[in-house]
Design a protein around this motif. Structure first.
Motif, PDB file in Angstrom:
ATOM      1  N   ASP A  43       0.827  -1.205   0.000  1.00  8.01           N
ATOM      2  CA  ASP A  43       0.000   0.000   0.000  1.00  8.01           C
ATOM      3  C   ASP A  43       0.866   1.262   0.000  1.00  8.01           C
ATOM      4  N   ALA A  44       1.946   1.229   0.775  1.00  3.42           N
ATOM      5  CA  ALA A  44       2.843   2.388   0.814  1.00  3.42           C
ATOM      6  C   ALA A  44       3.500   2.615  -0.550  1.00  3.42           C
ATOM      7  N   HIS A  45       3.850   1.539  -1.235  1.00  2.00           N
ATOM      8  CA  HIS A  45       4.441   1.678  -2.570  1.00  2.00           C
ATOM      9  C   HIS A  45       3.405   2.147  -3.589  1.00  2.00           C
ATOM     10  N   ILE A  46       2.194   1.635  -3.486  1.00  2.00           N
ATOM     11  CA  ILE A  46       1.148   2.010  -4.448  1.00  2.00           C
ATOM     12  C   ILE A  46       0.831   3.497  -4.377  1.00  2.00           C
ATOM     13  N   THR A  47       0.865   4.062  -3.169  1.00  2.00           N
ATOM     14  CA  THR A  47       0.538   5.483  -3.050  1.00  2.00           C
ATOM     15  C   THR A  47       1.540   6.373  -3.769  1.00  2.00           C
ATOM     16  N   THR A  48       2.721   5.876  -4.031  1.00  2.00           N
ATOM     17  CA  THR A  48       3.754   6.696  -4.684  1.00  2.00           C
ATOM     18  C   THR A  48       3.937   6.372  -6.158  1.00  2.00           C
ATOM     19  N   LEU A  49       3.067   5.571  -6.733  1.00  2.00           N
ATOM     20  CA  LEU A  49       3.241   5.186  -8.131  1.00  2.00           C
ATOM     21  C   LEU A  49       3.075   6.353  -9.100  1.00  2.00           C
ATOM     22  N   ASP A  50       2.138   7.227  -8.833  1.00  2.00           N
ATOM     23  CA  ASP A  50       1.843   8.279  -9.802  1.00  2.00           C
ATOM     24  C   ASP A  50       2.402   9.645  -9.421  1.00  2.00           C
ATOM     25  N   LEU A  56       7.698  12.202   3.695  1.00  2.00           N
ATOM     26  CA  LEU A  56       6.722  11.448   4.480  1.00  2.00           C
ATOM     27  C   LEU A  56       6.442  10.083   3.838  1.00  2.00           C
ATOM     28  N   ASP A  57       6.331  10.047   2.514  1.00  2.00           N
ATOM     29  CA  ASP A  57       6.146   8.781   1.807  1.00  2.00           C
ATOM     30  C   ASP A  57       7.337   7.849   2.023  1.00  2.00           C
ATOM     31  N   ASN A  58       8.533   8.418   1.932  1.00  2.00           N
ATOM     32  CA  ASN A  58       9.737   7.604   2.144  1.00  2.00           C
ATOM     33  C   ASN A  58       9.781   7.026   3.549  1.00  2.00           C
ATOM     34  N   ARG A  60       7.171   6.415   5.430  1.00  2.15           N
ATOM     35  CA  ARG A  60       6.123   5.393   5.503  1.00  2.15           C
ATOM     36  C   ARG A  60       6.599   4.078   4.873  1.00  2.15           C
ATOM     37  N   ILE A  61       7.288   4.151   3.741  1.00  3.96           N
ATOM     38  CA  ILE A  61       7.811   2.949   3.087  1.00  3.96           C
ATOM     39  C   ILE A  61       8.862   2.284   3.957  1.00  3.96           C
ATOM     40  N   ARG A  62       9.778   3.086   4.517  1.00  6.07           N
ATOM     41  CA  ARG A  62      10.810   2.500   5.384  1.00  6.07           C
ATOM     42  C   ARG A  62      10.194   1.829   6.606  1.00  6.07           C
ATOM     43  N   ARG A  63       9.215   2.482   7.212  1.00 10.64           N
ATOM     44  CA  ARG A  63       8.546   1.924   8.388  1.00 10.64           C
ATOM     45  C   ARG A  63       7.823   0.619   8.024  1.00 10.64           C
ATOM     46  N   ALA A  64       7.141   0.614   6.898  1.00  9.60           N
ATOM     47  CA  ALA A  64       6.426  -0.587   6.458  1.00  9.60           C
ATOM     48  C   ALA A  64       7.407  -1.707   6.127  1.00  9.60           C
ATOM     49  N   ARG A  65       8.538  -1.350   5.532  1.00 10.42           N
ATOM     50  CA  ARG A  65       9.559  -2.361   5.214  1.00 10.42           C
ATOM     51  C   ARG A  65      10.118  -2.976   6.496  1.00 10.42           C
ATOM     52  N   ARG A  66      10.365  -2.137   7.508  1.00 14.72           N
ATOM     53  CA  ARG A  66      10.863  -2.660   8.797  1.00 14.72           C
ATOM     54  C   ARG A  66       9.839  -3.564   9.462  1.00 14.72           C
ATOM     55  N   ARG A  67       8.563  -3.177   9.395  1.00 14.63           N
ATOM     56  CA  ARG A  67       7.509  -4.019   9.991  1.00 14.63           C
ATOM     57  C   ARG A  67       7.402  -5.355   9.261  1.00 14.63           C
ATOM     58  N   ALA A  68       7.497  -5.337   7.953  1.00 14.91           N
ATOM     59  CA  ALA A  68       7.423  -6.575   7.182  1.00 14.91           C
ATOM     60  C   ALA A  68       8.605  -7.485   7.521  1.00 14.91           C
ATOM     61  N   LEU A  69       9.778  -6.900   7.626  1.00 13.04           N
ATOM     62  CA  LEU A  69      10.958  -7.690   7.975  1.00 13.04           C
ATOM     63  C   LEU A  69      10.835  -8.244   9.391  1.00 13.04           C
ATOM     64  N   ALA A  70      10.376  -7.426  10.322  1.00 16.30           N
ATOM     65  CA  ALA A  70      10.215  -7.888  11.706  1.00 16.30           C
ATOM     66  C   ALA A  70       9.179  -9.005  11.796  1.00 16.30           C
ATOM     67  N   ALA A  71       8.107  -8.907  11.021  1.00 14.79           N
ATOM     68  CA  ALA A  71       7.086  -9.961  11.031  1.00 14.79           C
ATOM     69  C   ALA A  71       7.648 -11.260  10.474  1.00 14.79           C
TER      70      ALA A  71
END
Length: 89
Positions: A43-50, A56-58, A60-71
């Motif tokens: 979702d974070a990547h999709i918001t930056t497609l266009d 702030l987007d960056n 959000r992507i870094r935070r989401a990437r860290r959460r995915a890795l931690a999970a």
């Protein structure tokens, strides 16, 4: 005139492969934090497609990437703990 009817419902109505097994449902439940974290990252990547990503987007992507890795790490640690015989550390 003979009506044309489908017989697929009669053929597949009671097939074993139609529903997931309890083991498959348990596996999906264990993997759900990883799935949700991956959805958040996507979702974070999709918001930056266009548009050009803002700071702030960056973040959000870094935070989401860290959460995915931690999970993923948590899932691997759980599965490794479950596979150790005799409670060895």
């Amino acid at each position: 005139m003979n009506p044309i009817v489908t017989v697929q419902d009669a053929v597949t109505a009671f097939a074993d492969f139609m529903e997931p097994t309890n083991a498959e449902l348990d596996t999906i439940e264990q993997e759900m934090p990883v799935i949700l974290a991956d959805v958040e990252l996507l979702d974070a990547h999709i918001t930056t497609l266009d548009r050009t990503p803002t700071e702030l987007d960056n973040r959000r992507i870094r935070r989401a990437r860290r959460r995915a890795l931690a999970a993923r790490v948590a899932l691997l640690n759980r599965s490794a703990d479950a596979s150790l015989p005799g409670g060895a550390a």
